[in-house]
Structures are given as structure tokens and as C-alpha cells.
Design a protein around this motif. Structure first.
Motif, PDB file in Angstrom:
ATOM      1  N   ALA A  81      -7.916   1.416  -2.447  1.00 18.49           N
ATOM      2  CA  ALA A  81      -6.571   1.720  -1.964  1.00 18.49           C
ATOM      3  C   ALA A  81      -6.085   3.023  -2.596  1.00 18.49           C
ATOM      4  O   ALA A  81      -6.590   3.447  -3.640  1.00 18.49           O
ATOM      5  N   GLY A  82      -5.122   3.655  -2.000  1.00 19.44           N
ATOM      6  CA  GLY A  82      -4.570   4.894  -2.541  1.00 19.44           C
ATOM      7  C   GLY A  82      -3.992   4.682  -3.933  1.00 19.44           C
ATOM      8  O   GLY A  82      -3.307   3.691  -4.177  1.00 19.44           O
ATOM      9  N   GLU A 106      -9.360  -1.045   0.892  1.00 23.01           N
ATOM     10  CA  GLU A 106      -8.079  -1.303   0.219  1.00 23.01           C
ATOM     11  C   GLU A 106      -8.240  -2.176  -1.029  1.00 23.01           C
ATOM     12  O   GLU A 106      -7.365  -2.971  -1.362  1.00 23.01           O
ATOM     13  N   PHE A 107      -9.357  -1.980  -1.741  1.00 28.82           N
ATOM     14  CA  PHE A 107      -9.520  -2.691  -3.013  1.00 28.82           C
ATOM     15  C   PHE A 107      -8.499  -2.162  -4.031  1.00 28.82           C
ATOM     16  O   PHE A 107      -8.142  -0.976  -4.021  1.00 28.82           O
ATOM     17  N   ALA A 165      -5.429   3.793  -6.544  1.00 27.23           N
ATOM     18  CA  ALA A 165      -6.030   2.678  -7.295  1.00 27.23           C
ATOM     19  C   ALA A 165      -6.996   3.180  -8.357  1.00 27.23           C
ATOM     20  O   ALA A 165      -7.611   4.239  -8.218  1.00 27.23           O
ATOM     21  N   ARG A 188      -0.495   4.433  -8.791  1.00 27.64           N
ATOM     22  CA  ARG A 188      -0.028   3.072  -9.042  1.00 27.64           C
ATOM     23  C   ARG A 188      -0.120   2.776 -10.527  1.00 27.64           C
ATOM     24  O   ARG A 188      -1.208   2.882 -11.109  1.00 27.64           O
ATOM     25  N   PRO A 209       1.554   6.574   1.181  1.00 24.26           N
ATOM     26  CA  PRO A 209       0.667   5.693   0.406  1.00 24.26           C
ATOM     27  C   PRO A 209       0.629   6.118  -1.065  1.00 24.26           C
ATOM     28  O   PRO A 209       0.857   7.288  -1.396  1.00 24.26           O
ATOM     29  N   PHE A 210       0.360   5.153  -1.929  1.00 22.25           N
ATOM     30  CA  PHE A 210       0.082   5.486  -3.335  1.00 22.25           C
ATOM     31  C   PHE A 210      -1.080   6.462  -3.368  1.00 22.25           C
ATOM     32  O   PHE A 210      -1.963   6.423  -2.500  1.00 22.25           O
ATOM     33  N   GLY A 211      -1.102   7.342  -4.338  1.00 26.94           N
ATOM     34  CA  GLY A 211      -2.150   8.348  -4.430  1.00 26.94           C
ATOM     35  C   GLY A 211      -1.759   9.643  -3.738  1.00 26.94           C
ATOM     36  O   GLY A 211      -2.522  10.608  -3.764  1.00 26.94           O
ATOM     37  N   SER A 212      -0.560   9.677  -3.129  1.00 31.39           N
ATOM     38  CA  SER A 212      -0.145  10.879  -2.388  1.00 31.39           C
ATOM     39  C   SER A 212       0.235  12.006  -3.334  1.00 31.39           C
ATOM     40  O   SER A 212       0.750  11.788  -4.431  1.00 31.39           O
ATOM     41  N   ARG A 237       0.823  -1.209   0.000  1.00 34.83           N
ATOM     42  CA  ARG A 237       0.000   0.000   0.000  1.00 34.83           C
ATOM     43  C   ARG A 237       0.855   1.256   0.000  1.00 34.83           C
ATOM     44  O   ARG A 237       0.363   2.340  -0.257  1.00 34.83           O
TER      45      ARG A 237
END
Lengths: 263, 263, 263, 263
Positions: free
Chosen positions: D189-190, D166-167, D192, C64, C47-50, C3
Motif C-alpha cells: 500500500a502507499g 495493498e499489503f 507502507a 503512514r 493515497p499515503f505515500g504521496s 488507503r
């Protein structure tokens, strides 16, 4: 252009976008639909655009047919070229009033009607067709479009030669245009354009190659598509089905060859 | 149609499919290319389709321009309609010699040129444009196509009303056609067709709705596409890039409204 | 799936729909853009999406990467297949985890990456490429997608034969697949599917014919297109340009021939 | 993957490109066709790709079904997404083995089957459907594709909330995705990705706008097309009809919002 519907006028009887018919108005003629019958003679003397009620009380409208309608509602025995193709052909050949056009492969006459409408009243179309049954259908379609006086149909094999010279444009819609191309070269005016319509890509390859060898330049091929959009407030979307292929259009223009004088 | 190139003739100077120019032949005029310059005056008195050598010895050809060439090589300041759209419009409006056409939104005059070529020599186009700089460009393009005598450009705001009546067809190419539609309704002959050209789907939705309210039927929208095919023996394939969108075309036909007499 | 972004993570750095980059996060690594530079190491542990701010204060986002991004941002020396084609190929070959795939023509490895992602962690891809410079590029792209362990690249001429048997699917992306087809027939499991990707229609014709002769049925060819829509409230329209051609996909499935036992 | 057909195997019974059926092989089961019946039990123990003769002596072939076949031959009560769309969705969402996917709008389960095949054996799909009759159809299609163990169908209204967090990806295929989007934001999820499939352009506009407001970037919409090519030596041409529209796909990726911690 006459503003009122007369006996003998050709109208587009419109119910909705999917249900419309190309009809000749005649005295005492009834036209039967899924919504009852319509007495077409009631329209005589009315302006185009008038409403007419069917026997069941539904509204129909008497519209003026366009070139598109004459093509799409033509009687046919073969696949015809579609307006998406024909419209582009008229622009790319530059057909205008006064032009003299030679067409090989009259078929049902859809392209012939459109070419005649584009070149009238000063121009002319010479069209060749070998199959008598198609000549008959084409004559009917030309008459319905009121362009028969601008067209001569030749019931002849164009691969053995064509009459006339200095044509402004040529249209080929036959399966094997290759033996005809040299005759068309001779019949065209200098710099004049040609189109050959072919369902298969193999025909396109061969036609392109022979055009280049015969004395044409600007040889290029395109295909055209249209997609319908169903516009409705808040739920607009394209139509589910579309036509994916009619044929390829190969265009070219005649050049003067060094030895052209001796031909 | 003159068979020979004269001083003042407009030609399509062709090098290959990708390199061609719309030029007026003038005495002592040189045209410079990537392959040396060409003395256009050498062409005077030669037939169309003639070869002309550049100063570097490369071959160019003097072809007769078609409607397509006049559109594609027009001077422009805006996105123009393309031949794929204009050809279809001419068929779907049924434009033929003798028609009187009203156009709103002259722009660079590409559609105006094609409409004038379709209706000449007996017809006429009235076109409205509010921006003087576009009127100037359009006049230049009309002159190059030799159709200025068939066109009147009105430097006016059509949403305040239009002149004339009983037009055979209407063409709208403006961002907000809605206030103009009632004036167009009044100006059209009964049953006559209209097209409105719109880049966005939101315009299509609104235009369709207002057409239906104003007194039009057969309201339908299409978009058109063309794809180039690179035909070469043994390696034929479509071109990599294509135009994915120019605009939507919404068509309709005027009907007589119950209260139309009082308008 | 982790994550948080770690040192070594591959991210899609996003500025807007047209400006995004596939990058590996490394300590002390700066990435320079038109909006200033970004310190990628700031992302470690986030986290991803930051969001990450550039030196000029503009917002970028660490997304991602998907299979699509890995393909579209791959290093390449040739035209690659596009996601529109690859997605359809994965469905039509039925690639799922555990499958063993043979590919001829690794090229830059775009299809190889997608196939490896589809069959991992239990499956495997054997891919053949004759040009060492492409093997190098493909290895780089496989590594960036973290799928190198699921792929064996064979620097061999597949027309001389391939290793292995009972493959679940085959992918051909070479100019002359014809001498390879008999080897692929032998290498495939019974009933297993194959795709051959070809830019020209002539290749399609020849491939289809040879597939039918070799022992395949269900031979059919499709081409795919995508069009971008620019959705914006009140001014939604398709993008002006689109890709008109990448290649044709010819699909087929192996059948047991009467004499297959003796091969 | 089993090389031989067993009792209970699902096969694609192939006659020609237009006539093929997805069938389960069962003992004593006869399948009736236009060319006589086939005793499917004869196939038990034979390899995939085997020929089977009908009672009238015609040849049929027992092929291995692919994801494409499972989708195209699924039982359905609604318009389904097509492989052209689903393949692209799988690549653009980056679905791979091990992913956890949330889907809203199971419908007949075509997309669900493809997603489950993409994420198995280590991943999982949670799918929401409010209409019991569709749950039943979807269950049947999932079972036929042997993926029921990777899917949980929730007979719930997702606009009231969804379970889990967190999909790795989300798929929306409902007429009004807007109230569901905030729940999906929370469940993803971040970084995603998400796709929303919509038949109308109005849905696309509204969805795009709400995605941007909710905390997504990289919001973009595409539509996809396929065209069939009829390849036959010397007479290759595209198919006459094609599908002009299924739906628009709007993609986006979740970003961390400044206040996301408090949600």
C-alpha cells in the motif's frame, strides 16, 4: 631487535587467524598440530616471517609475537584482563619507559607482562600476590615474555602494607581493593594515576566511594568491548559471538591532602 | 620523573571529570575558567597533585597528564583515533622501547604521540603526511608531549615510496592505503605487524584483500567501544551517550614471500 | 486500514531520514519547515505515500506512521523508553490482541501507546500515574495514536493497591517498584509475565531480589542497544554517536505460591 | 485466555533461567530432564504458574509461553532472527491487529510466528519460501504457536512475482532480495513500510541502493544488541558472552512514483 630466529626465540606459529601458538624454538623440538608436525629447529637462522612446512606439507608461518600474543597465549588459572582493557589501561595510566609501577593482584601475570613491556628498560614493576600457585604461573609467563628482570613479585598481603614510595602508577586487580587503597595512596607520587579492575558493579561503587574519601580525584569508570569483523570481499559481516564482559576499570589520580604531610 | 611542577611543565588542570585542561605552566600566566581565574605560576615548586584555588575560591588540582590526556586534549583538525583504539594498537603491534615504527598519515599526531611514548627513549617513529597544515598541528602536539626528538615527520607522499627498512611495525591511517601497502611490505622486518585504520567497511574489505595478496598473514579486523559508567552509591548507571564508531582496525603480519629476495 | 489520507489522519511528513514530523492533517493547516511551508489540506483524498511540494518547491512525502514513529515523536516530559526496549518488551511479555495489561508509571505514555496497539481491538491497558501533568501528556499521546478507547488511566498511587485481577502481563516503569510488586503479584494471572524498567543497576538488584521473594521465577535482566549504519555505496560506516543507555529491563513470571489461596 | 492448563496446552516448563522447555501437555506424556522425569498430565486442570515435582522431587514450573519463548524454542534449520530484532521490526513496521503482511523467506518461521501473533485475529500473513523442507519446519512452528489459521505459506519463488496488493507491510529475509523488491513495491500500500534483514554489510549496501531507485524513502539501517545482566545482591555483573551479530535491518517506506499509475 634480532631479525633472525635463534635457539630460544619465542615465536607465534601461525596457521590461520584461529590457529596459532606461542612457542619457544628449541633444537630437536617437534610441535604436533592437526596438520602434521613441525620441526621447529628448521627455523633457527631464518628470518621472522618465514614459512615452515609441516610433515603433511601444510604451510605454517613463524611470526614475531606481540604484547597481545603474549597476553592471549599466557598460561592462566584465572580469568585474565584482555588486551582491550590492558591497552586502555596503559594509555590512561600513561605508562612509558622508566616508570615505576605497583600492581596488586599479579594473578597469571598478563597485566604484569604488559606493564613491564611498557616501562622497560628503565622502569620497574612491583607486583603483589598472596597465592603461591599464581606466583609460579606468573613467573613462567614473565620469563616467556623475557621481562622477568623488570619485575619483582612480592608473595605478600598488600592489605598489610606495601614497600616503596613515589610510584608513577598503580594497578589493582583484586576482589577487595578497599583495605589496600590507603597504602596505595601513600605509595603513589603526587598526581599519579591508579586503575582498579573489577568484575562486579558493586565493587565499582565501593571502590569509587573509597577513592574519593582517601584523596583521589578524577574518579571515573569505563568498560571496553571489541567486536571482530569477518572481512571477505562481498560477504563482510561481524563475528557472531563477542565477549560481553570482562570487568570494569575505575581510574583515579592522587591529590595532595591538606594533612598529607603527617601521614 | 620530576616530582615537582616546574616552569614549562605540562599539567592536567582538573576541576571535575568533565572539566579539565592540558596546560603548560608559565610564569605570570593566568588561566580563566567558569569559576574564576587561576594563577598557574603559584604551582611552580609544588608537587603534582597539589590544589590551587581560583580567584573565586574554587578548588582545582594540578595532575600529571597521561598519554590518554595528551591524546584527548590534542589540538586537532580531523577526527582522531581514540585511546580505546590506540591502546589496543600498541598492544597488538607490540610497541616497546627501542622499536622503530613507520606511520603513514600523521594527521594531528595523536597516534604519533602515543607511538613515540611507547618506543622512547631508544626507539623512533617515522611518520608521513602530505598536508603541510597537519604537519604544523602535529609538531605542536608532539612538542607538548615532549616527544619531538623521537619522531621524524616526512612531508611526502608515501604512495611514491618510503625511506628505511627493517621497521618493527607500521601504522596506516589514510583513506586509500592500497598503493602504499607494497612499500610498507618492503620497509617492514620479517614477521612484523601492521595496522590500518579505516572509517568505512569498504576500505576494510579492500585493505584486507590487498594485504593478503601482498604478503601478509594473520589479517583480521576489529572495532572497539568504550562505555562510561556513572558510579554513585545507590544510583549507578551507564552514561546515556556513547561513541558508536571511530574506525575499524585491520591487523596483519608480514611473511617472507618465495620471491622476496629479488625485490 | 484506510488507503487514503483524510481530514484528521495522522501522517509522518518525511523530508529525509533526519527530518520528519508526526502531524494531523487538518483543513487549511499549513506546516512550516526550513524548506518553506506545506499545505497539509492538499493531501486530503490522496493515497499515503504521496508527494507534496512545499512553497519553495521542495519534495516532502506523506507516510503512514508506525508504532515506532508514534513513540519517537510523542510529546514527552521525561526520558521515555525507546523502541529498542519496547519492541523486546512486547515480545517477551507476549502481548497480543485480547490481552489485558496493567502498567504502573504511565509517564508520557510511550509504552502505553505501544501496549495498546499490541492488544487492540480486543484487549485493554490499565495504567497508573500519580502526577496529573503526566496524565495530561499521556492522554494527548494516546489520542494521537487513536488508542484512547483501549486504555484507562488511573490517577492513583499503585503502592496502595491496584484494581482488577487475572491480568495477562504487567509493566512497571517507576523509580521504586518494590512496594508495588506484591499488588502486581496478586493482580496477575498464574504464570503471567512482568517487566520492570530501571535506569540504575541498584534498582535492578533490589527488584530482582524482591521478585524472587514475592513469588516470581525466570527473573532475568537485559539491556538493549541499537546502532545506526550509514549505508552508502562505497562508503558505508556506522553512525558516530549512539545511545549507550536508557534502562535495564528485568523480566519475571508469576508462580502459584503454596499459600496463594489465602491471599 | 484460558487460565488453566488443558490437554493440548503449550507450556514453558521452567527449571531455572538456563533450563526451560516449550512443551505440549498431553495425557500420559512424561518429559525427562536431568532432574528426573515430569508427568505433564498432572498439570491438566491446574492454573498456569503451577509447580510440578519431578520423579526426583525437584521443582519445575509450568509457565505461559510468550512470543519470545515461541521464537527462542522454535525448531530451526537455519539461523533465525532473534527477539531483539523481531521486536524492533514489529514496532518499526507498526504491525497491529488487522494488518496484512507479506513476508519473503519463511525459513523456520520465527518471524512469521511473531508477525502472525501481532496481526491476529483480524490480519493475515502471506509468506513465501522456495525450499519444501523449510515449509515443513515452519508449519510445525506455526502450529505450536496456534497461528496457522492466520498464515498462508506459498511454496514459490517470489522473484517471479507475488500475489495480492495493498499489503500493510513487507518483511524480506533472503540472501538476494534485489529481484524481489520491485514486486514488493507493487504489492505494498502507499506509504507502507518494509524491512530487509541481511547478515552482510554488502547486502545492506545493495539493498539500500535498490530501494531508493525503486520508489522508497526513509531508507535506513540499524543493528541491535542485547546484553544479559546477572543481578545478584552484592555481585551484579553482565554475562561474559553476548551475541555480537545476527543481521542488519534495513527499513524503508513506499512512496507514490509519478508513473505509478501505469504499473
Amino acid at each position: 631487535m634480532s631479525r633472525c630466529i635463534e635457539e630460544g626465540s619465542v615465536i607465534l606459529l601461525h596457521y590461520d587467524v584461529k590457529r596459532q601458538w606461542l612457542l619457544r624454538v628449541e633444537n630437536k623440538k617437534q610441535f604436533h598440530t592437526h596438520k602434521g608436525y613441525v620441526n621447529l629447529s628448521e627455523l633457527i637462522g631464518q628470518p621472522f616471517g618465514s614459512e615452515i612446512k609441516s610433515s603433511l606439507g601444510d604451510s605454517f608461518w613463524a611470526l614475531r609475537p606481540t604484547t597481545n600474543d603474549l597476553i592471549m597465549h599466557s598460561t592462566r588459572r584465572t580469568q585474565i584482563m584482555y588486551p582491550k582493557d590492558i591497552g586502555l589501561i596503559i594509555l590512561k595510566l600513561g605508562l612509558v619507559s622508566g616508570n615505576r609501577v605497583i600492581e596488586i593482584g599479579t594473578g597469571s601475570g598478563a597485566m604484569t607482562v604488559a606493564a613491564a613491556l611498557a616501562v622497560k628498560p628503565l622502569g620497574h614493576v612491583d607486583t603483589y600476590e598472596m597465592r603461591p600457585e599464581f606466583v609460579e604461573i606468573a613467573e613462567k609467563n614473565l620469563k616467556r615474555a623475557s621481562v622477568q628482570e623488570y619485575v619483582a613479585i612480592h608473595l605478600n598481603d598488600a592489605s598489610k602494607g606495601v614497600e616503596g614510595a613515589e610510584f608513577d602508577a598503580a594497578i589493582l586487580d583484586v576482589g577487595d581493593p578497599w583495605p589496600i587503597i590507603p597504602h596505595i595512596y601513600t605509595a603513589l607520587a603526587g598526581g599519579a594515576p591508579l586503575v582498579s579492575f573489577s568484575p562486579t558493579i558493586n565493587q565499582v561503587e565501593k571502590t569509587s566511594s573509597i577513592l574519593l574519601q582517601t584523596g583521589f580525584v578524577n574518579v571515573h569508570t569505563i568498560e571496553s568491548f571489541i567486536r571482530e569483523i569477518r572481512a571477505e570481499t562481498g560477504k563482510t559481516r561481524p563475528a557472531t559471538m563477542m565477549i560481553g564482559h570482562t570487568g570494569y576499570m575505575t581510574f583515579a589520580q592522587k591529590i595532595q591532602r591538606p594533612n598529607a604531610a603527617t601521614e
